[in-house]
Write a protein that holds these residues in place. Structure first.
Motif, PDB file in Angstrom:
ATOM      1  N   ARG A  73     -28.328 -35.343  16.732  1.00  0.00           N
ATOM      2  CA  ARG A  73     -29.137 -36.532  17.011  1.00  0.00           C
ATOM      3  C   ARG A  73     -28.664 -37.273  18.265  1.00  0.00           C
ATOM      4  O   ARG A  73     -29.150 -38.357  18.570  1.00  0.00           O
ATOM      5  CB  ARG A  73     -29.127 -37.466  15.802  1.00  0.00           C
ATOM      6  N   ASP A  75     -28.467 -38.375  21.962  1.00  0.00           N
ATOM      7  CA  ASP A  75     -29.524 -38.505  22.977  1.00  0.00           C
ATOM      8  C   ASP A  75     -29.383 -37.491  24.105  1.00  0.00           C
ATOM      9  O   ASP A  75     -30.391 -36.999  24.635  1.00  0.00           O
ATOM     10  CB  ASP A  75     -29.536 -39.923  23.554  1.00  0.00           C
ATOM     11  N   ILE A  78     -30.732 -34.218  22.735  1.00  0.00           N
ATOM     12  CA  ILE A  78     -32.198 -34.297  22.589  1.00  0.00           C
ATOM     13  C   ILE A  78     -32.872 -34.243  23.955  1.00  0.00           C
ATOM     14  O   ILE A  78     -33.852 -33.513  24.144  1.00  0.00           O
ATOM     15  CB  ILE A  78     -32.592 -35.569  21.812  1.00  0.00           C
ATOM     16  N   ASN A  79     -32.347 -34.969  24.917  1.00  0.00           N
ATOM     17  CA  ASN A  79     -32.921 -34.980  26.264  1.00  0.00           C
ATOM     18  C   ASN A  79     -32.858 -33.597  26.910  1.00  0.00           C
ATOM     19  O   ASN A  79     -33.752 -33.219  27.681  1.00  0.00           O
ATOM     20  CB  ASN A  79     -32.206 -36.013  27.136  1.00  0.00           C
ATOM     21  N   SER A  80     -31.818 -32.840  26.598  1.00  0.00           N
ATOM     22  CA  SER A  80     -31.672 -31.520  27.215  1.00  0.00           C
ATOM     23  C   SER A  80     -32.758 -30.547  26.778  1.00  0.00           C
ATOM     24  O   SER A  80     -32.967 -29.517  27.416  1.00  0.00           O
ATOM     25  CB  SER A  80     -30.286 -30.942  26.911  1.00  0.00           C
ATOM     26  N   LEU A  81     -33.461 -30.858  25.687  1.00  0.00           N
ATOM     27  CA  LEU A  81     -34.559 -29.990  25.252  1.00  0.00           C
ATOM     28  C   LEU A  81     -35.708 -29.973  26.261  1.00  0.00           C
ATOM     29  O   LEU A  81     -36.416 -28.975  26.376  1.00  0.00           O
ATOM     30  CB  LEU A  81     -35.098 -30.455  23.885  1.00  0.00           C
ATOM     31  N   ILE A  82     -35.863 -31.070  26.987  1.00  0.00           N
ATOM     32  CA  ILE A  82     -36.952 -31.131  27.970  1.00  0.00           C
ATOM     33  C   ILE A  82     -36.459 -31.130  29.412  1.00  0.00           C
ATOM     34  O   ILE A  82     -37.233 -30.965  30.332  1.00  0.00           O
ATOM     35  CB  ILE A  82     -37.843 -32.379  27.728  1.00  0.00           C
ATOM     36  N   ARG A  87     -29.942 -29.535  32.729  1.00  0.00           N
ATOM     37  CA  ARG A  87     -29.056 -29.412  31.564  1.00  0.00           C
ATOM     38  C   ARG A  87     -27.871 -28.471  31.792  1.00  0.00           C
ATOM     39  O   ARG A  87     -26.827 -28.632  31.178  1.00  0.00           O
ATOM     40  CB  ARG A  87     -29.836 -29.035  30.317  1.00  0.00           C
ATOM     41  N   VAL A 160     -32.135 -30.064  15.932  1.00  0.00           N
ATOM     42  CA  VAL A 160     -32.276 -31.137  16.933  1.00  0.00           C
ATOM     43  C   VAL A 160     -33.760 -31.479  16.970  1.00  0.00           C
ATOM     44  O   VAL A 160     -34.601 -30.644  17.330  1.00  0.00           O
ATOM     45  CB  VAL A 160     -31.796 -30.668  18.327  1.00  0.00           C
ATOM     46  N   TYR A 162     -36.621 -33.933  18.455  1.00  0.00           N
ATOM     47  CA  TYR A 162     -36.875 -34.919  19.506  1.00  0.00           C
ATOM     48  C   TYR A 162     -38.005 -35.873  19.155  1.00  0.00           C
ATOM     49  O   TYR A 162     -38.303 -36.786  19.891  1.00  0.00           O
ATOM     50  CB  TYR A 162     -37.112 -34.255  20.868  1.00  0.00           C
ATOM     51  N   SER A 164     -39.322 -38.341  15.765  1.00  0.00           N
ATOM     52  CA  SER A 164     -38.827 -38.854  14.487  1.00  0.00           C
ATOM     53  C   SER A 164     -39.543 -38.121  13.353  1.00  0.00           C
ATOM     54  O   SER A 164     -40.672 -38.404  13.029  1.00  0.00           O
ATOM     55  CB  SER A 164     -39.094 -40.353  14.372  1.00  0.00           C
TER      56      SER A 164
END
Length: 165
Positions: A73, A75, A78-82, A87, A160, A162, A164
């Motif tokens: 969880r 950030d 999570i941000n690295s997914l996009i 990344r 993970v 991204y 909720s």
């Protein structure tokens, strides 16, 4: 001619064998009772130690699972997914710096939705052991945490998310 025995000798001869037998029986019973009591105490102590170990192991696994859930969880993760383009500059450094509280002999991997490794700490350990666990369906398909303990080790995974969910 029959030998004349004194009263003391006659009593001693008659009672000595019985006295020795009684002493041997009493000593044997006391030894057996002592061994039984000691074995019971050792068994009780082992049971208490096993229960304490089980509680400690359960606490450690719970703590480790919470750490993995918290990491999923994070950030940055999570941000690295996009953030495909950047990344590679921060995720490997981030994963190399991770220290889990339970053990040093650990692998931490971040995979995509197919299970392909994006980055990892101690990747050979993860790669060689992940096939021993059925974590893909629970984590990647159902979006659930996974925990398994076996002779191959411990594998904990957390999705993970991204959004909720």
């Amino acid at each position: 001619m029959a030998e004349q025995l004194s009263l003391e000798q006659a009593i001693s001869r008659r009672t000595l064998s019985r006295t020795v037998a009684m002493i041997v029986i009493i000593a044997t019973v006391m030894t057996l009772v002592t061994i039984y009591i000691v074995n019971q105490q050792v068994e009780d102590e082992h049971q208490q130690q096993n229960e304490a170990f089980a509680r400690s192991l359960d606490n450690n696994l719970t703590t480790l699972q919470q750490q993995i859930r918290s990491l999923a969880r994070n950030d940055l993760i999570i941000n690295s997914l996009i953030d495909f383009s950047n990344r590679e500059s921060y995720l490997p450094v981030f994963f190399r710096s991770l220290e889990l509280s339970v053990t040093k002999e650990v692998a931490i991997a971040f995979t995509d939705y197919t299970g392909t490794i994006i980055t990892a700490k101690n990747q050979p350990l993860f790669t060689s052991n992940q096939a021993n666990f059925e974590w893909h369906k629970a984590t990647l398909e159902q979006g659930k945490d996974f925990l398994a303990v076996s002779e191959h080790g411990v594998l904990i995974s957390s999705p993970v998310l991204y959004a909720s969910q």
